[in-house]
Motif scaffolding. Structure first.
Motif, short mmCIF file in Angstrom:
data_model
loop_
_atom_site.label_atom_id
_atom_site.label_comp_id
_atom_site.label_asym_id
_atom_site.label_seq_id
_atom_site.Cartn_x
_atom_site.Cartn_y
_atom_site.Cartn_z
N LYS A 162 0.83 -1.20 0.00
CA LYS A 162 0.00 0.00 0.00
C LYS A 162 0.86 1.25 0.00
N ASP A 163 0.39 2.24 -0.71
CA ASP A 163 1.09 3.51 -0.79
C ASP A 163 0.75 4.35 0.47
N ASN A 164 1.75 4.98 1.06
CA ASN A 164 1.51 5.73 2.30
C ASN A 164 0.49 6.85 2.11
N GLU A 169 -5.10 8.97 2.94
CA GLU A 169 -6.39 9.38 2.37
C GLU A 169 -7.53 8.50 2.89
N VAL A 170 -7.26 7.22 2.99
CA VAL A 170 -8.30 6.31 3.51
C VAL A 170 -8.61 6.66 4.97
N ALA A 171 -7.58 6.93 5.74
CA ALA A 171 -7.80 7.29 7.15
C ALA A 171 -8.65 8.55 7.25
N ALA A 172 -8.34 9.54 6.42
CA ALA A 172 -9.12 10.80 6.46
C ALA A 172 -10.58 10.52 6.10
N ALA A 173 -10.80 9.72 5.05
CA ALA A 173 -12.17 9.42 4.62
C ALA A 173 -12.92 8.68 5.73
N ALA A 174 -12.25 7.72 6.35
CA ALA A 174 -12.91 6.90 7.38
C ALA A 174 -13.23 7.73 8.62
N PHE A 175 -12.28 8.52 9.10
CA PHE A 175 -12.54 9.34 10.29
C PHE A 175 -13.60 10.41 9.98
N VAL A 206 -0.97 9.49 7.92
CA VAL A 206 -2.29 9.46 8.58
C VAL A 206 -2.52 10.78 9.34
N ARG A 207 -1.49 11.23 10.04
CA ARG A 207 -1.67 12.47 10.83
C ARG A 207 -1.86 13.68 9.91
N ARG A 208 -1.11 13.71 8.83
CA ARG A 208 -1.22 14.85 7.90
C ARG A 208 -2.62 14.88 7.28
N HIS A 209 -3.13 13.73 6.89
CA HIS A 209 -4.43 13.71 6.20
C HIS A 209 -5.61 13.87 7.16
N ASP A 235 7.25 7.90 19.15
CA ASP A 235 7.46 9.17 18.45
C ASP A 235 6.80 9.21 17.08
N SER A 236 6.42 8.05 16.56
CA SER A 236 5.73 8.05 15.26
C SER A 236 4.33 8.63 15.38
N GLY A 237 3.82 8.72 16.63
CA GLY A 237 2.53 9.38 16.82
C GLY A 237 1.36 8.45 17.09
#
Ligand code: SF4
Length: 380
Positions: A162-164, A169-175, A206-209, A235-237
């Motif tokens: 999977k592309d990061n 984008e999927v995380a943003a859509a789902a949240f 994920v954090r950026r999106h 530290d990865s968040g």
């Protein structure tokens, strides 16, 4: 019916599997969430070409993984507008399928189908497998209960790589659509240094999106052996971390997980958990077990040891699934699972481990009974 009855029903459904009539399955894959085999397959039989629900919900809110078994005494049928669960033709209770997330029908800006990148587990957990690969299969040293390769070969339903940006984008859509509350990230087994970097890049996306500061949820990486690895994952968040120990008893661990145990010993897992608790805090670290392949006594010994270190436990109910070395075997009885889960809940409760439900909750998993047992004690 009260909560402890639903715990028994859930245990039985996981041990015996379930059937569903074509009428009951209407709408699965369009309006109701279907299985997409993001990593393992948990059904007792493969079902290529037939959309089945990923999981379903009992009247008390317990989420149950749907495990197809055409010989199961349990059946779900549609009666008027209700889905009704029966045991040998006796009605047990109503159940409901889970709505299909809207993002399952959309694509990323790169043109990839979002559902092939991340799937919702249970009612609220966004699952990403960042690498559908495990090196132990090539030497025939895979864990005896694992069907990762066979699931991927049979269904080929998710992107193996999977592309990061796509994951973000999927995380943003789902949240954004409001269904999910936490994420679960995992991969197969590979060089752990590369894995820390990979997880960090994914979580940055994920954090950026999503705009989230720290991401509520759990990463389940290969064991973090380096002294600084827990810190680097923190530290990865991500807010929580877990390690799949699988089996507590050392000798059984070596027999059931030949490849994994040759690369990570029982003690190395325990040390990784201790280091992670110091960094992530009590309640934010998980030991993950497969429940039903070792005696109750040794599993509960493990639960006691893990809880004493301030960590939580996720014990999955074993499924003798197709493609695994243990295909066709039988799990312990539902009663064994209920009794053992209740005792494990007692241990965790008495040890006062913070429940960590911001990162993993009873609505995330249909294949564990511990959250449900803890709910009976008022822990949600
Ligand atoms: S480590 Fe074991 S359970 Fe995990 S993917 Fe490999 S064989 Fe499967």
């Amino acid at each position: 019916m009260n909560g402890s009855n639903y715990l028994k029903i859930k245990a039985e459904l996981l041990v015996e599997g379930v059937r569903a009539t074509p009428e009951a399955l209407a709408g699965v894959g369009t309006t109701h969430k279907e299985q997409n085999h993001g990593l393992f397959g948990w059904d007792f039989e493969d079902h290529l070409g037939t959309a089945l629900p990923d999981d379903f919900v009992l009247p008390d809110g317990s989420v149950v993984q749907f495990r197809k078994n055409s010989k199961s005494p349990y059946e779900i049928d549609r009666k008027k507008n209700d889905l009704v669960l029966s045991l040998a033709d006796e009605e047990v209770c109503n159940v409901r399928w889970i709505p299909r997330p809207a993002y399952y029908s959309t694509k990323t800006s790169g043109g990839n189908s979002m559902v092939k990148i991340g799937q919702v587990g249970g009612e609220d957990c966004l699952f990403f497998c960042y690498q559908n690969y495990c090196s132990h299969f090539s030497k025939d040293e895979q864990c005896l209960f694992c069907n990762l390769v066979s699931t991927s070969d049979t269904y080929d339903s998710v992107l193996r790589k999977k592309d990061n940006e796509d994951i973000g984008e999927v995380a943003a859509a789902a949240f954004n659509e409001g269904m999910v509350r936490h994420v679960l990230l995992t991969g197969g087994c590979f060089n752990h240094q590369k894995e820390v970097d990979m997880v960090s890049d994914i979580l940055a996306s994920v954090r950026r999106h999503t705009g989230l500061g720290r991401v509520p949820g759990t990463v389940l990486p290969s064991p973090a052996k380096g002294q600084d690895d827990a810190r680097r994952y923190y530290d990865s968040g991500i807010k929580a971390i877990g390690f799949s120990m699988e089996i507590w008893d050392e000798r059984l661990y070596r027999a059931i997980c030949p490849g994994k145990s040759s690369s990570t010993s029982h003690d190395e897992f325990v040390q990784a958990i201790e280091r992670a608790v110091k960094v992530f805090g009590e309640g934010n670290v998980y030991a993950v077990f497969v429940m039903g392949l070792e005696p109750r006594e040794t599993l509960l010994h493990g639960v006691r040891e893990i809880a004493a270190r301030g960590a939580n436990v996720v014990p999955f109910v074993w499924s003798p699934n197709p493609g695994s070395k243990l295909e066709g075997h039988r799990a312990p009885t539902g009663k064994w699972y209920v009794d053992t889960a209740l005792e494990a809940a007692e241990i965790i409760y008495d040890a006062k481990v913070p429940p960590g439900t911001e990162n993993h909750c009873f609505r995330c998993d249909g294949n564990s009974l511990l959250h449900d047992a803890l709910r009976l004690k008022g822990v949600e």
